[in-house]
Scaffold this motif. Structure first.
Motif, mmCIF file in Angstrom:
data_model
loop_
_atom_site.group_PDB
_atom_site.id
_atom_site.type_symbol
_atom_site.label_atom_id
_atom_site.label_comp_id
_atom_site.label_asym_id
_atom_site.label_seq_id
_atom_site.Cartn_x
_atom_site.Cartn_y
_atom_site.Cartn_z
ATOM 1 N N VAL A 29 0.838 -1.203 0.000
ATOM 2 C CA VAL A 29 0.000 0.000 0.000
ATOM 3 C C VAL A 29 0.871 1.251 0.000
ATOM 4 C CG1 VAL A 29 -1.637 1.352 1.393
ATOM 5 C CG2 VAL A 29 -2.031 -1.080 0.997
ATOM 6 N N VAL A 30 1.904 1.266 0.828
ATOM 7 C CA VAL A 30 2.800 2.422 0.879
ATOM 8 C C VAL A 30 3.478 2.630 -0.476
ATOM 9 C CG1 VAL A 30 4.958 3.287 1.906
ATOM 10 C CG2 VAL A 30 3.170 2.322 3.370
ATOM 11 N N GLU A 31 3.964 1.560 -1.063
ATOM 12 C CA GLU A 31 4.629 1.668 -2.362
ATOM 13 C C GLU A 31 3.655 2.120 -3.445
ATOM 14 O OE1 GLU A 31 7.488 2.016 -5.081
ATOM 15 O OE2 GLU A 31 7.810 1.679 -2.940
ATOM 16 N N LEU A 32 2.443 1.581 -3.421
ATOM 17 C CA LEU A 32 1.423 1.983 -4.393
ATOM 18 C C LEU A 32 1.093 3.463 -4.233
ATOM 19 C CD1 LEU A 32 -0.432 1.020 -6.656
ATOM 20 C CD2 LEU A 32 -2.103 0.362 -4.924
ATOM 21 N N GLU A 33 0.954 3.924 -3.002
ATOM 22 C CA GLU A 33 0.713 5.354 -2.756
ATOM 23 C C GLU A 33 1.848 6.201 -3.324
ATOM 24 O OE1 GLU A 33 0.107 5.782 1.503
ATOM 25 O OE2 GLU A 33 -1.879 6.586 1.062
ATOM 26 N N ASN A 34 3.083 5.764 -3.097
ATOM 27 C CA ASN A 34 4.239 6.505 -3.616
ATOM 28 C C ASN A 34 4.211 6.582 -5.137
ATOM 29 O OD1 ASN A 34 5.221 6.978 -1.041
ATOM 30 N ND2 ASN A 34 6.577 5.199 -1.071
ATOM 31 N N LEU A 35 3.847 5.484 -5.786
ATOM 32 C CA LEU A 35 3.757 5.477 -7.245
ATOM 33 C C LEU A 35 2.680 6.439 -7.734
ATOM 34 C CD1 LEU A 35 4.006 1.625 -7.927
ATOM 35 C CD2 LEU A 35 5.705 3.352 -8.588
ATOM 36 N N LEU A 36 1.541 6.429 -7.061
ATOM 37 C CA LEU A 36 0.416 7.253 -7.494
ATOM 38 C C LEU A 36 0.601 8.731 -7.200
ATOM 39 C CD1 LEU A 36 -2.483 4.873 -6.412
ATOM 40 C CD2 LEU A 36 -1.637 5.281 -8.740
ATOM 41 N N ARG A 71 -10.097 -8.297 -1.902
ATOM 42 C CA ARG A 71 -9.627 -8.962 -3.133
ATOM 43 C C ARG A 71 -10.324 -8.392 -4.367
ATOM 44 N NH1 ARG A 71 -9.463 -15.214 -1.136
ATOM 45 N NH2 ARG A 71 -7.364 -15.171 -0.301
ATOM 46 N N ARG A 72 -11.629 -8.157 -4.272
ATOM 47 C CA ARG A 72 -12.366 -7.567 -5.406
ATOM 48 C C ARG A 72 -11.839 -6.167 -5.716
ATOM 49 N NH1 ARG A 72 -16.682 -10.595 -3.341
ATOM 50 N NH2 ARG A 72 -17.334 -8.982 -1.902
ATOM 51 N N ALA A 73 -11.549 -5.393 -4.681
ATOM 52 C CA ALA A 73 -11.042 -4.030 -4.880
ATOM 53 C C ALA A 73 -9.673 -4.053 -5.554
ATOM 54 C CB ALA A 73 -10.977 -3.291 -3.546
ATOM 55 N N ALA A 126 -6.093 -0.216 -14.049
ATOM 56 C CA ALA A 126 -4.727 0.226 -14.337
ATOM 57 C C ALA A 126 -4.199 -0.385 -15.628
ATOM 58 C CB ALA A 126 -3.803 -0.118 -13.168
ATOM 59 N N GLU A 127 -4.702 -1.559 -15.996
ATOM 60 C CA GLU A 127 -4.277 -2.225 -17.227
ATOM 61 C C GLU A 127 -5.045 -1.723 -18.457
ATOM 62 O OE1 GLU A 127 -2.980 -6.661 -15.672
ATOM 63 O OE2 GLU A 127 -5.121 -6.234 -15.935
ATOM 64 N N ALA A 128 -6.123 -0.972 -18.235
ATOM 65 C CA ALA A 128 -6.966 -0.507 -19.345
ATOM 66 C C ALA A 128 -6.190 0.473 -20.239
ATOM 67 C CB ALA A 128 -8.217 0.166 -18.790
ATOM 68 N N ASP A 129 -6.744 0.715 -21.411
ATOM 69 C CA ASP A 129 -6.133 1.673 -22.343
ATOM 70 C C ASP A 129 -7.159 2.758 -22.635
ATOM 71 O OD1 ASP A 129 -4.347 2.860 -24.072
ATOM 72 O OD2 ASP A 129 -4.933 1.594 -25.772
ATOM 73 N N PRO A 130 -7.009 3.936 -22.120
ATOM 74 C CA PRO A 130 -5.930 4.441 -21.278
ATOM 75 C C PRO A 130 -6.096 3.960 -19.834
ATOM 76 C CG PRO A 130 -7.557 6.169 -21.567
ATOM 77 C CD PRO A 130 -8.021 4.981 -22.389
ATOM 78 N N PRO A 131 -4.984 3.889 -19.109
ATOM 79 C CA PRO A 131 -5.055 3.413 -17.724
ATOM 80 C C PRO A 131 -5.803 4.402 -16.827
ATOM 81 C CG PRO A 131 -2.818 4.090 -18.274
ATOM 82 C CD PRO A 131 -3.623 4.193 -19.525
ATOM 83 N N ASN A 132 -6.472 3.836 -15.845
ATOM 84 C CA ASN A 132 -7.196 4.633 -14.870
ATOM 85 C C ASN A 132 -6.699 4.204 -13.490
ATOM 86 O OD1 ASN A 132 -9.077 5.641 -13.023
ATOM 87 N ND2 ASN A 132 -10.762 5.488 -14.476
ATOM 88 N N TYR A 133 -6.162 5.148 -12.738
ATOM 89 C CA TYR A 133 -5.577 4.835 -11.432
ATOM 90 C C TYR A 133 -6.484 5.231 -10.271
ATOM 91 C CZ TYR A 133 -1.550 4.318 -14.430
ATOM 92 O OH TYR A 133 -0.710 3.922 -15.431
ATOM 93 N N TYR A 134 -7.701 5.659 -10.580
ATOM 94 C CA TYR A 134 -8.622 6.102 -9.532
ATOM 95 C C TYR A 134 -8.869 4.986 -8.511
ATOM 96 C CZ TYR A 134 -12.765 7.588 -7.075
ATOM 97 O OH TYR A 134 -13.651 7.912 -6.076
ATOM 98 N N LEU A 135 -9.161 3.778 -8.991
ATOM 99 C CA LEU A 135 -9.473 2.678 -8.065
ATOM 100 C C LEU A 135 -8.254 2.274 -7.232
ATOM 101 C CD1 LEU A 135 -11.819 0.487 -10.291
ATOM 102 C CD2 LEU A 135 -12.445 2.033 -8.420
ATOM 103 N N ALA A 136 -7.071 2.395 -7.802
ATOM 104 C CA ALA A 136 -5.851 2.111 -7.028
ATOM 105 C C ALA A 136 -5.705 3.131 -5.908
ATOM 106 C CB ALA A 136 -4.624 2.118 -7.941
ATOM 107 N N GLY A 137 -5.998 4.386 -6.203
ATOM 108 C CA GLY A 137 -5.946 5.422 -5.174
ATOM 109 C C GLY A 137 -7.019 5.215 -4.117
ATOM 110 N N ALA A 138 -8.211 4.806 -4.554
ATOM 111 C CA ALA A 138 -9.287 4.531 -3.602
ATOM 112 C C ALA A 138 -8.924 3.344 -2.702
ATOM 113 C CB ALA A 138 -10.586 4.254 -4.353
ATOM 114 N N LEU A 139 -8.247 2.361 -3.273
ATOM 115 C CA LEU A 139 -7.816 1.197 -2.503
ATOM 116 C C LEU A 139 -6.836 1.610 -1.406
ATOM 117 C CD1 LEU A 139 -7.678 -1.908 -2.132
ATOM 118 C CD2 LEU A 139 -5.820 -1.893 -3.794
ATOM 119 N N THR A 140 -5.830 2.388 -1.767
ATOM 120 C CA THR A 140 -4.862 2.811 -0.745
ATOM 121 C C THR A 140 -5.543 3.683 0.301
ATOM 122 O OG1 THR A 140 -4.115 4.759 -1.970
ATOM 123 C CG2 THR A 140 -2.920 2.700 -2.344
ATOM 124 N N GLY A 141 -6.474 4.517 -0.132
ATOM 125 C CA GLY A 141 -7.205 5.367 0.817
ATOM 126 C C GLY A 141 -8.050 4.559 1.774
#
Length: 135
Positions: free
Chosen positions: A50-57, A101-103, A111-126
């Motif tokens: 989670v910390v690493e994902l937050e740093n990436l985002l 797991r679903r999240a 994140a794999e979509a074209d174009p990528p969407n990182y909103y759900l990754a940010g919501a996950l870390t939040g």
């Protein structure tokens, strides 16, 4: 008095290695006992993810590397899979593991979509950091 307790102490020490065997017959076969050390290790791995994902985002938009985000979400899936989904000795994990797991899966797909969407990754870390305050 000490001599009277000696046989009980010896019996206790002799039976200590049997706790795993006792657990095998005292818990239902569908129950998955997660040893405290394993649980602590898995949760620390997920916390690091989670910390690493937050740093990436938090990088500026052109510097967010989609592959790194997807790779980190894949690691989170693998770490969560070690908890294996059977009923456990940790009620909060039992209650929320499937949602988690679903999240993670949804965030990875976005994140794999074209174009990528990182909103759900940010919501996950939040969602993790809102309950698990950093110390």
């Amino acid at each position: 008095m000490t001599r009277k307790l000696l046989p009980f102490a010896a019996l206790f020490l002799a039976c200590a290695p049997l706790t795993g065997s006792i657990r095998a017959v005292t818990y239902a076969p569908t129950f998955h006992y997660i040893p405290r050390a394993e649980l602590r290790t898995t949760m620390w791995l997920l916390a690091g993810d989670v910390v690493e994902l937050e740093n990436l985002l938090q990088r500026p938009a052109p510097l967010v590397v989609g592959k790194d985000v997807v790779d980190r979400l894949s690691l989170m899936q693998a770490h969560a899979a070690t908890l294996d989904g059977k009923p456990t000795n940790h009620p909060k994990i039992d209650e929320h593991l499937d949602d988690f797991r679903r999240a993670v899966t949804a965030a990875k797909l976005a994140a794999e979509a074209d174009p990528p969407n990182y909103y759900l990754a940010g919501a996950l870390t939040g969602s993790c950091t809102s309950c698990h305050n950093s110390r």
